[in-house]
Scaffold this motif. Structure first.
Motif, PDB file in Angstrom:
ATOM      1  N   VAL A 129       0.839  -1.198   0.000  1.00 23.83           N
ATOM      2  CA  VAL A 129       0.000   0.000   0.000  1.00 23.83           C
ATOM      3  C   VAL A 129       0.874   1.248   0.000  1.00 23.83           C
ATOM      4  CG1 VAL A 129      -1.705   1.325   1.318  1.00 23.83           C
ATOM      5  CG2 VAL A 129      -1.933  -1.157   1.144  1.00 23.83           C
ATOM      6  N   LEU A 130       1.933   1.215   0.812  1.00 23.06           N
ATOM      7  CA  LEU A 130       2.807   2.383   0.922  1.00 23.06           C
ATOM      8  C   LEU A 130       3.616   2.602  -0.357  1.00 23.06           C
ATOM      9  CD1 LEU A 130       4.100   1.960   4.592  1.00 23.06           C
ATOM     10  CD2 LEU A 130       2.299   3.462   3.778  1.00 23.06           C
ATOM     11  N   GLN A 131       4.061   1.516  -0.961  1.00 24.77           N
ATOM     12  CA  GLN A 131       4.923   1.645  -2.138  1.00 24.77           C
ATOM     13  C   GLN A 131       4.140   1.864  -3.425  1.00 24.77           C
ATOM     14  OE1 GLN A 131       7.299  -1.934  -1.941  1.00 24.77           O
ATOM     15  NE2 GLN A 131       8.946  -0.909  -0.816  1.00 24.77           N
ATOM     16  N   GLU A 132       3.034   1.157  -3.568  1.00 27.83           N
ATOM     17  CA  GLU A 132       2.296   1.182  -4.829  1.00 27.83           C
ATOM     18  C   GLU A 132       1.044   2.061  -4.782  1.00 27.83           C
ATOM     19  OE1 GLU A 132       3.737  -0.245  -7.285  1.00 27.83           O
ATOM     20  OE2 GLU A 132       5.252  -1.299  -6.073  1.00 27.83           O
ATOM     21  N   GLY A 133       0.596   2.406  -3.564  1.00 25.81           N
ATOM     22  CA  GLY A 133      -0.624   3.210  -3.471  1.00 25.81           C
ATOM     23  C   GLY A 133      -1.851   2.454  -3.916  1.00 25.81           C
ATOM     24  N   GLU A 134      -1.898   1.152  -3.644  1.00 25.15           N
ATOM     25  CA  GLU A 134      -3.051   0.346  -4.027  1.00 25.15           C
ATOM     26  C   GLU A 134      -3.245  -0.795  -3.044  1.00 25.15           C
ATOM     27  OE1 GLU A 134      -1.798  -0.757  -7.972  1.00 25.15           O
ATOM     28  OE2 GLU A 134      -0.889  -2.629  -7.254  1.00 25.15           O
ATOM     29  N   LEU A 135      -4.468  -1.322  -2.990  1.00 22.66           N
ATOM     30  CA  LEU A 135      -4.778  -2.418  -2.072  1.00 22.66           C
ATOM     31  C   LEU A 135      -5.850  -3.304  -2.656  1.00 22.66           C
ATOM     32  CD1 LEU A 135      -7.762  -1.751  -0.642  1.00 22.66           C
ATOM     33  CD2 LEU A 135      -6.407  -0.077   0.579  1.00 22.66           C
ATOM     34  N   GLU A 136      -6.019  -4.457  -2.025  1.00 18.83           N
ATOM     35  CA  GLU A 136      -7.113  -5.359  -2.368  1.00 18.83           C
ATOM     36  C   GLU A 136      -7.867  -5.682  -1.090  1.00 18.83           C
ATOM     37  OE1 GLU A 136      -5.641  -8.859  -4.223  1.00 18.83           O
ATOM     38  OE2 GLU A 136      -4.878  -7.826  -6.011  1.00 18.83           O
ATOM     39  N   ARG A 137      -9.188  -5.636  -1.152  1.00 19.36           N
ATOM     40  CA  ARG A 137      -9.989  -6.015   0.002  1.00 19.36           C
ATOM     41  C   ARG A 137      -9.855  -7.511   0.272  1.00 19.36           C
ATOM     42  NH1 ARG A 137     -15.814  -3.013  -1.082  1.00 19.36           N
ATOM     43  NH2 ARG A 137     -15.036  -0.847  -1.075  1.00 19.36           N
ATOM     44  N   VAL A 138     -10.140  -7.905   1.501  1.00 23.67           N
ATOM     45  CA  VAL A 138     -10.127  -9.327   1.852  1.00 23.67           C
ATOM     46  C   VAL A 138     -11.197 -10.038   1.017  1.00 23.67           C
ATOM     47  CG1 VAL A 138     -10.534 -11.021   3.682  1.00 23.67           C
ATOM     48  CG2 VAL A 138      -9.328  -8.867   4.192  1.00 23.67           C
ATOM     49  N   GLY A 139     -10.788 -11.109   0.323  1.00 15.42           N
ATOM     50  CA  GLY A 139     -11.719 -11.853  -0.506  1.00 15.42           C
ATOM     51  C   GLY A 139     -11.964 -11.218  -1.853  1.00 15.42           C
ATOM     52  N   GLY A 140     -11.254 -10.150  -2.171  1.00 15.88           N
ATOM     53  CA  GLY A 140     -11.482  -9.460  -3.436  1.00 15.88           C
ATOM     54  C   GLY A 140     -10.351  -9.693  -4.428  1.00 15.88           C
ATOM     55  N   LEU A 141     -10.615  -9.434  -5.705  1.00 15.13           N
ATOM     56  CA  LEU A 141      -9.621  -9.577  -6.769  1.00 15.13           C
ATOM     57  C   LEU A 141      -9.298  -8.240  -7.419  1.00 15.13           C
ATOM     58  CD1 LEU A 141     -11.075 -12.801  -8.468  1.00 15.13           C
ATOM     59  CD2 LEU A 141      -9.177 -12.673  -6.832  1.00 15.13           C
ATOM     60  N   LYS A 142     -10.137  -7.262  -7.141  1.00 10.96           N
ATOM     61  CA  LYS A 142      -9.987  -5.955  -7.767  1.00 10.96           C
ATOM     62  C   LYS A 142      -8.955  -5.117  -7.007  1.00 10.96           C
ATOM     63  CE  LYS A 142     -12.697  -1.778  -8.687  1.00 10.96           C
ATOM     64  NZ  LYS A 142     -14.028  -1.137  -8.499  1.00 10.96           N
ATOM     65  N   THR A 143      -8.072  -4.465  -7.753  1.00  9.83           N
ATOM     66  CA  THR A 143      -7.094  -3.555  -7.159  1.00  9.83           C
ATOM     67  C   THR A 143      -7.705  -2.167  -7.035  1.00  9.83           C
ATOM     68  OG1 THR A 143      -5.215  -4.789  -8.069  1.00  9.83           O
ATOM     69  CG2 THR A 143      -4.826  -2.500  -7.420  1.00  9.83           C
ATOM     70  N   ILE A 144      -7.582  -1.591  -5.852  1.00  9.83           N
ATOM     71  CA  ILE A 144      -8.161  -0.277  -5.573  1.00  9.83           C
ATOM     72  C   ILE A 144      -7.033   0.731  -5.349  1.00  9.83           C
ATOM     73  CG2 ILE A 144      -9.636   1.047  -3.997  1.00  9.83           C
ATOM     74  CD1 ILE A 144     -11.013  -1.633  -3.294  1.00  9.83           C
ATOM     75  N   LYS A 145      -7.024   1.782  -6.150  1.00 10.95           N
ATOM     76  CA  LYS A 145      -6.023   2.821  -6.016  1.00 10.95           C
ATOM     77  C   LYS A 145      -6.417   3.779  -4.883  1.00 10.95           C
ATOM     78  CE  LYS A 145      -2.790   2.311  -9.203  1.00 10.95           C
ATOM     79  NZ  LYS A 145      -1.348   2.352  -8.877  1.00 10.95           N
ATOM     80  N   ILE A 146      -5.447   4.151  -4.063  1.00  9.88           N
ATOM     81  CA  ILE A 146      -5.719   5.099  -2.975  1.00  9.88           C
ATOM     82  C   ILE A 146      -4.579   6.102  -2.879  1.00  9.88           C
ATOM     83  CG2 ILE A 146      -7.142   3.565  -1.554  1.00  9.88           C
ATOM     84  CD1 ILE A 146      -4.615   3.081   0.156  1.00  9.88           C
TER      85      ILE A 146
END
Length: 463
Positions: A266-283
């Motif tokens: 999250v810190l390096q790429e600015g993105e995450l995935e929810r638990v059980g999810g496949l979609k990458t979310i930009k933050i």
């Protein structure tokens, strides 16, 4: 000329006393020296019946002995007279230069129903006044520089303030370290309020307060039905909630290794995935981390990822404990008194110097948080006026518990050193019991006053 003025004043005072409404005066031992004329008539007594007699002989249920013992005024209390009538009574100790000379008690008849109504109205007004004070305080606080909420004049904190002001507007990650109670969250608030993200969310999460198996879903959210008990709609995590704003990861040292790699992404790429999810979310989130642990030691023990440590440790500020900056104690005390006067509707004015002397002897292992709680308890106990040693008697038990440092002293120091330490503690404790009166303290210690002064100088005690 002066004699005539004094005689005239004395004459007026005597007449005023005789005209007072149900008044009674005793000396410091509770011996009656005066009763007003109307009170004599109510009690059906004459001067020869009460002069020189204990108050209990005249009024068996009198509260004056309690006032003599506590030396505290008693205002607006209901009292039932001999004839069954209820009056509102004020009992005031006569004190000058800390010497008790007696007690004066006066009573007034009131319509109790009216008193009850007025009392309720006063309480409502006080409550309303407190709400206004809080709102004014909040508004004035927003208009001030956020850095001013960090109360300190010490050089070490001034350097930290300067660091925060220089780097707050960047998106650099802060690592705030320090013992428990040093106020790490206050410093993190200043970082956010001085940043360009101050108008967006500031989300806080304590990594130690959430079970490890739930922490991942709290931080990163989860998709519907991703685990047993999960909401059917799913849930966004704290990072998504803080998007465009700031997130505070308190007690970062408690984060399990299994989550540290995901946080690093999250810190390096600015993105995450929810638990059980496949979609990458930009933050886009600014991260502040706090801990009371030594993260470098955690890294050496294999409990914290080295790459994550270097990623969060971009701007590190270490908050020194209160014992290393005792010059901040008076300033903090004043700040807390003002805060509690507003929040509790109190009228505390100041703290006496002998209390500060006690504070400088104390180790404050709980740091600023402990000082705040100590001041709050004393303020509520006193209610108004100055805070004195008697309002901090509960602190004594904490001061004289044998901690690890004292036990080490007994194991490693010479007999003379141990004896000196014990003697010093005994002198401080006795001075506190004597409320700072050195003559009385010397008597309690069984030594003369000059010997006590020599020992105070020897041990650097300033109470």
């Amino acid at each position: 000329m002066q004699k005539n003025k004094d005689e005239k004043l004395q004459s007026i005072l005597n007449k005023a006393l005789r005209c007072m409404y149900y008044a009674i005066i005793t000396d410091e031992a509770g011996i009656v020296v005066f009763i007003s004329k109307n009170y004599q008539e109510l009690l059906n007594i004459k001067e020869e019946d009460f002069l020189g007699k204990p108050i209990q002989d005249i009024i068996p249920n009198s509260e004056i002995p309690r006032i003599i013992m506590t030396r505290k005024e008693d205002i607006g209390h209901l009292f039932t007279l001999k004839n069954g009538q209820t009056v509102v009574c004020n009992r005031i100790p006569i004190i000058e230069n800390d010497i008790l000379y007696g007690v004066i008690s006066t009573a007034t008849f009131y319509n109790l129903n009216e008193v009850s109504i007025l009392n309720q109205q006063i309480k409502e007004l006080q409550k309303e006044n407190l709400e206004y004070k809080k709102k004014i305080s909040e508004l004035s606080g927003r208009s001030q520089k956020p850095i001013n909420n960090i109360v300190s004049d010490s050089k070490s904190i001034m350097i930290i303030k300067d660091t925060i002001e220089r780097f707050a507007k960047s998106d650099l990650t802060f690592l705030i370290t320090g013992e428990t109670g040093t106020g790490k969250e206050v410093f993190s608030n200043a970082v956010h309020e001085l940043s360009n993200r101050r108008n967006n969310n500031f989300v806080k999460i304590n990594c130690a307060a959430i079970p490890k198996d739930l922490l991942e879903s709290e931080l990163f959210g989860y998709e519907p039905g991703s685990f047993s008990g999960a909401s059917k709609e799913g849930k966004i995590g704290k990072f998504e909630l803080a998007n465009q704003g700031t997130i505070l990861l308190d007690e970062i040292g408690e984060m399990p290794l299994s989550l540290q790699s995901k946080l690093l992404r999250v810190l390096q790429e600015g993105e995450l995935e929810r638990v059980g999810g496949l979609k990458t979310i930009k933050i886009d989130v600014r991260v502040i981390c706090c801990t009371n642990q030594n993260i470098e030691e955690q890294v050496e023990k294999g409990l914290f990822r080295r790459d994550l440590f270097y990623r969060i440790n971009v701007v590190e500020i270490n908050i020194p404990p209160l014992r290393e900056r005792p010059e901040d104690i008076p300033l903090l005390c004043k700040y807390f008194i003002e805060e509690f006067n507003k929040s509790h509707g109190l009228e505390i004015t100041y703290i006496k110097n002998d209390v500060y002397a006690l504070f400088y002897q104390y180790s404050w292992t709980g740091n600023v948080r402990e000082l705040k709680h100590v001041i709050e308890r004393a303020c509520i106990a006193a209610g108004k006026g100055s805070l004195q040693l008697e309002h901090f008697d509960f602190l004594l038990s904490r001061m004289y518990k044998k901690n690890e440092e004292t036990r080490q002293l007994l194991n490693t120091s010479s007999l003379n050193d141990v004896t000196a330490e014990i003697e010093k503690e005994k002198i401080i404790k006795t001075l506190i019991e004597a409320k700072g009166n050195k003559s009385n303290a010397a008597k309690l210690l069984g030594i003369d006053r000059s010997s006590l002064y020599n020992k105070l100088k020897k041990y650097g005690i300033d109470i």
